[in-house]
Write a protein that holds these residues in place. Structure first.
Motif, PDB file in Angstrom:
ATOM      1  N   MET A 312     -32.236 -38.184  59.574  1.00 64.95           N
ATOM      2  CA  MET A 312     -32.153 -37.763  60.973  1.00 64.95           C
ATOM      3  C   MET A 312     -32.015 -38.972  61.892  1.00 64.95           C
ATOM      4  SD  MET A 312     -34.890 -34.662  61.236  1.00 64.95           S
ATOM      5  CE  MET A 312     -34.737 -34.563  63.008  1.00 64.95           C
ATOM      6  N   VAL A 313     -32.757 -40.034  61.586  1.00 62.92           N
ATOM      7  CA  VAL A 313     -32.654 -41.265  62.381  1.00 62.92           C
ATOM      8  C   VAL A 313     -31.218 -41.786  62.326  1.00 62.92           C
ATOM      9  CG1 VAL A 313     -33.517 -43.625  62.699  1.00 62.92           C
ATOM     10  CG2 VAL A 313     -35.084 -41.818  61.938  1.00 62.92           C
ATOM     11  N   GLU A 314     -30.650 -41.750  61.125  1.00 61.62           N
ATOM     12  CA  GLU A 314     -29.244 -42.167  60.942  1.00 61.62           C
ATOM     13  C   GLU A 314     -28.318 -41.315  61.805  1.00 61.62           C
ATOM     14  OE1 GLU A 314     -25.942 -41.991  57.341  1.00 61.62           O
ATOM     15  OE2 GLU A 314     -28.061 -42.079  56.809  1.00 61.62           O
ATOM     16  N   ASN A 315     -28.527 -39.996  61.792  1.00 64.04           N
ATOM     17  CA  ASN A 315     -27.675 -39.083  62.570  1.00 64.04           C
ATOM     18  C   ASN A 315     -27.846 -39.284  64.074  1.00 64.04           C
ATOM     19  OD1 ASN A 315     -26.497 -37.929  60.332  1.00 64.04           O
ATOM     20  ND2 ASN A 315     -28.003 -36.287  60.174  1.00 64.04           N
ATOM     21  N   PHE A 316     -29.076 -39.562  64.518  1.00 64.32           N
ATOM     22  CA  PHE A 316     -29.305 -39.829  65.943  1.00 64.32           C
ATOM     23  C   PHE A 316     -28.519 -41.055  66.400  1.00 64.32           C
ATOM     24  CE2 PHE A 316     -33.667 -37.650  65.523  1.00 64.32           C
ATOM     25  CZ  PHE A 316     -33.187 -36.456  66.037  1.00 64.32           C
ATOM     26  N   ILE A 317     -28.392 -42.042  65.506  1.00 72.78           N
ATOM     27  CA  ILE A 317     -27.641 -43.262  65.831  1.00 72.78           C
ATOM     28  C   ILE A 317     -26.143 -42.977  65.852  1.00 72.78           C
ATOM     29  CG2 ILE A 317     -27.020 -45.595  65.032  1.00 72.78           C
ATOM     30  CD1 ILE A 317     -29.895 -45.806  63.894  1.00 72.78           C
ATOM     31  N   LEU A 318     -25.676 -42.257  64.848  1.00 77.77           N
ATOM     32  CA  LEU A 318     -24.227 -42.062  64.676  1.00 77.77           C
ATOM     33  C   LEU A 318     -23.641 -40.980  65.581  1.00 77.77           C
ATOM     34  CD1 LEU A 318     -23.953 -42.298  60.779  1.00 77.77           C
ATOM     35  CD2 LEU A 318     -23.118 -43.981  62.437  1.00 77.77           C
ATOM     36  N   TYR A 319     -24.413 -39.934  65.844  1.00 76.93           N
ATOM     37  CA  TYR A 319     -23.829 -38.758  66.499  1.00 76.93           C
ATOM     38  C   TYR A 319     -24.640 -38.274  67.704  1.00 76.93           C
ATOM     39  CZ  TYR A 319     -21.946 -38.774  61.740  1.00 76.93           C
ATOM     40  OH  TYR A 319     -21.388 -39.146  60.554  1.00 76.93           O
ATOM     41  N   PRO A 320     -24.719 -39.076  68.778  1.00 78.56           N
ATOM     42  CA  PRO A 320     -25.479 -38.619  69.953  1.00 78.56           C
ATOM     43  C   PRO A 320     -24.942 -37.325  70.560  1.00 78.56           C
ATOM     44  CG  PRO A 320     -24.282 -40.671  70.411  1.00 78.56           C
ATOM     45  CD  PRO A 320     -24.205 -40.436  68.949  1.00 78.56           C
ATOM     46  N   ALA A 321     -23.629 -37.099  70.447  1.00 77.34           N
ATOM     47  CA  ALA A 321     -23.047 -35.853  70.980  1.00 77.34           C
ATOM     48  C   ALA A 321     -23.619 -34.637  70.245  1.00 77.34           C
ATOM     49  CB  ALA A 321     -21.525 -35.882  70.863  1.00 77.34           C
ATOM     50  N   ASN A 322     -23.854 -34.779  68.942  1.00 75.42           N
ATOM     51  CA  ASN A 322     -24.464 -33.694  68.161  1.00 75.42           C
ATOM     52  C   ASN A 322     -25.904 -33.442  68.594  1.00 75.42           C
ATOM     53  OD1 ASN A 322     -22.096 -33.745  66.797  1.00 75.42           O
ATOM     54  ND2 ASN A 322     -22.940 -34.164  64.778  1.00 75.42           N
ATOM     55  N   THR A 323     -26.623 -34.531  68.917  1.00 78.76           N
ATOM     56  CA  THR A 323     -28.004 -34.402  69.405  1.00 78.76           C
ATOM     57  C   THR A 323     -28.021 -33.576  70.690  1.00 78.76           C
ATOM     58  OG1 THR A 323     -28.494 -36.595  68.492  1.00 78.76           O
ATOM     59  CG2 THR A 323     -30.086 -35.697  70.063  1.00 78.76           C
ATOM     60  N   LYS A 324     -27.102 -33.928  71.599  1.00 82.02           N
ATOM     61  CA  LYS A 324     -26.985 -33.223  72.890  1.00 82.02           C
ATOM     62  C   LYS A 324     -26.744 -31.725  72.652  1.00 82.02           C
ATOM     63  CE  LYS A 324     -23.910 -33.018  76.953  1.00 82.02           C
ATOM     64  NZ  LYS A 324     -23.263 -31.722  76.740  1.00 82.02           N
ATOM     65  N   GLU A 325     -25.808 -31.425  71.759  1.00 82.19           N
ATOM     66  CA  GLU A 325     -25.426 -30.037  71.500  1.00 82.19           C
ATOM     67  C   GLU A 325     -26.543 -29.264  70.802  1.00 82.19           C
ATOM     68  OE1 GLU A 325     -22.054 -27.757  68.852  1.00 82.19           O
ATOM     69  OE2 GLU A 325     -21.508 -29.682  69.739  1.00 82.19           O
ATOM     70  N   GLN A 326     -27.149 -29.897  69.790  1.00 82.38           N
ATOM     71  CA  GLN A 326     -28.144 -29.202  68.977  1.00 82.38           C
ATOM     72  C   GLN A 326     -29.417 -28.853  69.757  1.00 82.38           C
ATOM     73  OE1 GLN A 326     -28.895 -31.141  65.243  1.00 82.38           O
ATOM     74  NE2 GLN A 326     -30.445 -29.680  64.603  1.00 82.38           N
ATOM     75  N   TYR A 327     -29.839 -29.782  70.640  1.00 82.92           N
ATOM     76  CA  TYR A 327     -31.116 -29.576  71.323  1.00 82.92           C
ATOM     77  C   TYR A 327     -30.952 -29.238  72.816  1.00 82.92           C
ATOM     78  CZ  TYR A 327     -32.531 -31.694  66.964  1.00 82.92           C
ATOM     79  OH  TYR A 327     -32.678 -31.969  65.632  1.00 82.92           O
ATOM     80  N   LYS A 328     -29.678 -29.026  73.217  1.00 81.55           N
ATOM     81  CA  LYS A 328     -29.371 -28.633  74.606  1.00 81.55           C
ATOM     82  C   LYS A 328     -29.958 -29.620  75.629  1.00 81.55           C
ATOM     83  CE  LYS A 328     -29.279 -23.704  73.351  1.00 81.55           C
ATOM     84  NZ  LYS A 328     -29.606 -23.891  71.942  1.00 81.55           N
ATOM     85  N   CYS A 329     -29.912 -30.894  75.265  1.00 75.46           N
ATOM     86  CA  CYS A 329     -30.414 -31.939  76.158  1.00 75.46           C
ATOM     87  C   CYS A 329     -29.234 -32.639  76.830  1.00 75.46           C
ATOM     88  CB  CYS A 329     -31.258 -32.949  75.387  1.00 75.46           C
ATOM     89  SG  CYS A 329     -30.356 -33.860  74.105  1.00 75.46           S
ATOM     90  N   THR A 330     -29.513 -33.576  77.715  1.00 76.65           N
ATOM     91  CA  THR A 330     -28.430 -34.327  78.363  1.00 76.65           C
ATOM     92  C   THR A 330     -27.923 -35.415  77.413  1.00 76.65           C
ATOM     93  OG1 THR A 330     -29.928 -35.971  79.308  1.00 76.65           O
ATOM     94  CG2 THR A 330     -29.505 -33.978  80.629  1.00 76.65           C
ATOM     95  N   LEU A 331     -26.727 -35.899  77.676  1.00 80.34           N
ATOM     96  CA  LEU A 331     -26.181 -37.008  76.880  1.00 80.34           C
ATOM     97  C   LEU A 331     -27.043 -38.264  77.087  1.00 80.34           C
ATOM     98  CD1 LEU A 331     -24.008 -37.742  74.872  1.00 80.34           C
ATOM     99  CD2 LEU A 331     -22.509 -38.410  76.752  1.00 80.34           C
ATOM    100  N   GLU A 332     -27.607 -38.365  78.280  1.00 77.44           N
ATOM    101  CA  GLU A 332     -28.501 -39.502  78.563  1.00 77.44           C
ATOM    102  C   GLU A 332     -29.712 -39.461  77.626  1.00 77.44           C
ATOM    103  OE1 GLU A 332     -31.104 -41.467  82.235  1.00 77.44           O
ATOM    104  OE2 GLU A 332     -30.292 -39.438  82.431  1.00 77.44           O
ATOM    105  N   ASP A 333     -30.298 -38.268  77.421  1.00 72.59           N
ATOM    106  CA  ASP A 333     -31.414 -38.116  76.471  1.00 72.59           C
ATOM    107  C   ASP A 333     -30.986 -38.539  75.065  1.00 72.59           C
ATOM    108  OD1 ASP A 333     -33.286 -37.117  78.278  1.00 72.59           O
ATOM    109  OD2 ASP A 333     -32.687 -35.033  77.955  1.00 72.59           O
ATOM    110  N   ALA A 334     -29.822 -38.042  74.659  1.00 74.70           N
ATOM    111  CA  ALA A 334     -29.304 -38.353  73.312  1.00 74.70           C
ATOM    112  C   ALA A 334     -29.097 -39.855  73.143  1.00 74.70           C
ATOM    113  CB  ALA A 334     -28.000 -37.603  73.068  1.00 74.70           C
ATOM    114  N   GLU A 335     -28.628 -40.518  74.196  1.00 69.32           N
ATOM    115  CA  GLU A 335     -28.408 -41.974  74.140  1.00 69.32           C
ATOM    116  C   GLU A 335     -29.737 -42.731  74.066  1.00 69.32           C
ATOM    117  OE1 GLU A 335     -25.754 -43.746  73.714  1.00 69.32           O
ATOM    118  OE2 GLU A 335     -24.255 -42.158  73.865  1.00 69.32           O
ATOM    119  N   VAL A 336     -30.768 -42.207  74.751  1.00 68.24           N
ATOM    120  CA  VAL A 336     -32.095 -42.831  74.676  1.00 68.24           C
ATOM    121  C   VAL A 336     -32.632 -42.738  73.244  1.00 68.24           C
ATOM    122  CG1 VAL A 336     -34.528 -42.607  75.381  1.00 68.24           C
ATOM    123  CG2 VAL A 336     -32.704 -42.472  77.098  1.00 68.24           C
TER     124      VAL A 336
END
Length: 431
Positions: A312-336
């Motif tokens: 998951m840590v690897e995916n958070f680094i590689l795919y912030p857009a997926n983080t945004k989509e999966q958890y309905k958060c902002t792209l800024e959150d995903a980048e943090v």
């Protein structure tokens, strides 16, 4: 800088290990190694492997086994003229929910665990075949000979009863005899030792072997071991190192909630087993301080009510857009979350590099200089698969050692736990 940005930057700064700290910790690591080699009690066990440098002329067919945190693998290898052939292999889970068993917990005992291993080995044996076996057993053991290792304590959250304090290959030998399987254990080693043995076949100057995966540990070639005055591979059990480390409040939480608080501190700061939990603690702290997930509609339940792992840590680094989509958060959150994940990974790599530097300083014995050629062999999913881990490792050496970093080559070396065990078995029966 805004309030949120300051909090986030403070966390990132907590995970920074600069040049001065790298050299400071490496020197402390060297000093701790040397105290332990002299017989003083330290956090580094410095376990002798009773294995020296292989000749390159080892021959024969050998059985190997490898027990990890959740898997068991049994492989048959043929070694001939410096070439290796995998003849056959079987992989089994130590935890099987469908068959309703878990061999890693205390309600299972040594007879069940080693009986299970013997059954797996038996599946690869031909009728009338007799083989020698090398056992990769990557847990802290008191090694008293190439084939005699007593489990000091389980790590990786394993608690199988009746094994601690026992001679591991004796337990295995008894289980094999009980099932009439003609396989004789002749060597027991750590996966770091296996990784170094495999590297020695390919690289003349290989003298450090390290694992950066679910767990963490390192071994090295001691040129003049106190036991025999000769070359011997030493299993440092470096995951237990605890002197002068840059421990954060998040590391303290991980340690407190672990199976053995106070033990394996470096491993808890750098291994894949704990990496996800570390990120989760940071994210929970940021959320509590309103530095992430402040917009409406974020699925914080989905985010926090799951086990975080290294993938998951690897995916958070590689795919912030997926983080945004999966958890309905902002792209800024995903980048943090990406930045925090990167900071944790960078610290992981730097602290492992620091332990390697400590070994090099011991081998060279000239302060913080490294003037001779060295190959460091590394295996494990963090080094192999985490984004930029090899590059981060090289950067750490360059920043700390300057021009001397050019004397160090880092190589990904696969299957030390399998092939390395075969080399160890060959070494045992030909020495």
């Amino acid at each position: 800088m805004g309030f949120k940005s300051e909090i986030i930057q403070d966390v990132i700064n907590d995970f920074e290990v600069d040049r001065e700290n790298m050299l400071r910790i490496a020197t402390l690591f060297k000093e701790t190694m040397e105290k332990s080699l002299k017989g003083e009690k330290t956090c580094l066990k410095m376990l002798p492997s009773y294995i020296g440098k292989p000749t390159g002329k080892e021959q024969g067919t050998f059985m190997t086994i490898d027990m990890g945190g959740t898997n068991f693998r049994c492989t048959k290898y043929k070694i001939s003229n410096g070439n290796f052939e995998k003849v056959s292999e079987i992989k089994e889970k130590l935890i099987n929910k469908e068959k309703n068993y878990d061999l890693t917990k205390s309600d299972s005992d040594e007879k069940q665990l080693f009986g299970f291993m013997a059954e797996c080995i038996g599946k690869l044996i031909e009728p009338d075949e007799t083989l020698y076996l090398g056992n990769t057993f990557s847990f802290p053991c008191r090694q008293e000979g190439i084939n005699d290792a007593y489990l000091i304590q389980w790590t990786k959250e394993i608690t199988t009863s009746g094994v601690e304090g026992q001679n591991i290959n004796k337990l295995l030998e008894q289980a094999l005899k009980a099932k009439n399987i003609n396989v004789k254990p002749v060597a027991i080693l750590n996966d770091t030792v296996g990784t170094l043995l495999v590297a020695m076949y390919s690289y003349q100057t290989a003298d450090i072997g390290s694992i950066m995966g679910t767990g963490h540990n390192t071994c090295y070639l001691e040129n003049n071991h106190p036991l025999n005055g000769q070359k011997m591979i030493v299993n440092i059990e470096s995951g237990n190192y605890n002197v002068g480390l840059p421990v954060t409040k998040y590391d303290e939480i991980i340690d407190k909630n672990s199976q053995i608080p106070g033990a394996q501190l470096l491993e808890k700061m750098v291994s894949g087993y704990y990496m996800g939990s570390l990120l989760k603690e940071v994210c929970q702290d940021l959320y509590k301080n309103k530095a992430i997930f402040t917009s409406e509609g974020v699925d914080t339940d989905a985010f926090f009510n799951q086990s975080f792992n290294a993938l998951m840590v690897e995916n958070f680094i590689l795919y912030p857009a997926n983080t945004k989509e999966q958890y309905k958060c902002t792209l800024e959150d995903a980048e943090v979350i990406k930045k925090i994940s990167e900071a944790i990974l960078k610290r992981t790599v730097r602290l492992v590099a620091v332990s390697h530097m400590g070994i090099l300083f011991h081998q060279e014995n000239s302060g913080t200089s490294v003037k001779n050629k060295h190959v460091i062999a590394i295996d494990g999913t963090i080094y192999e698969k985490m984004p930029n881990a090899p590059k981060l490792m090289e950067e750490a050496f360059k920043e700390a050692l300057g021009e001397d970093a050019s004397n160090i080559e880092i190589k990904l070396v696969k299957d030390g736990s399998g092939l390395g065990a075969a080399i160890a078995a060959a070494f045992a029966v030909t020495q």
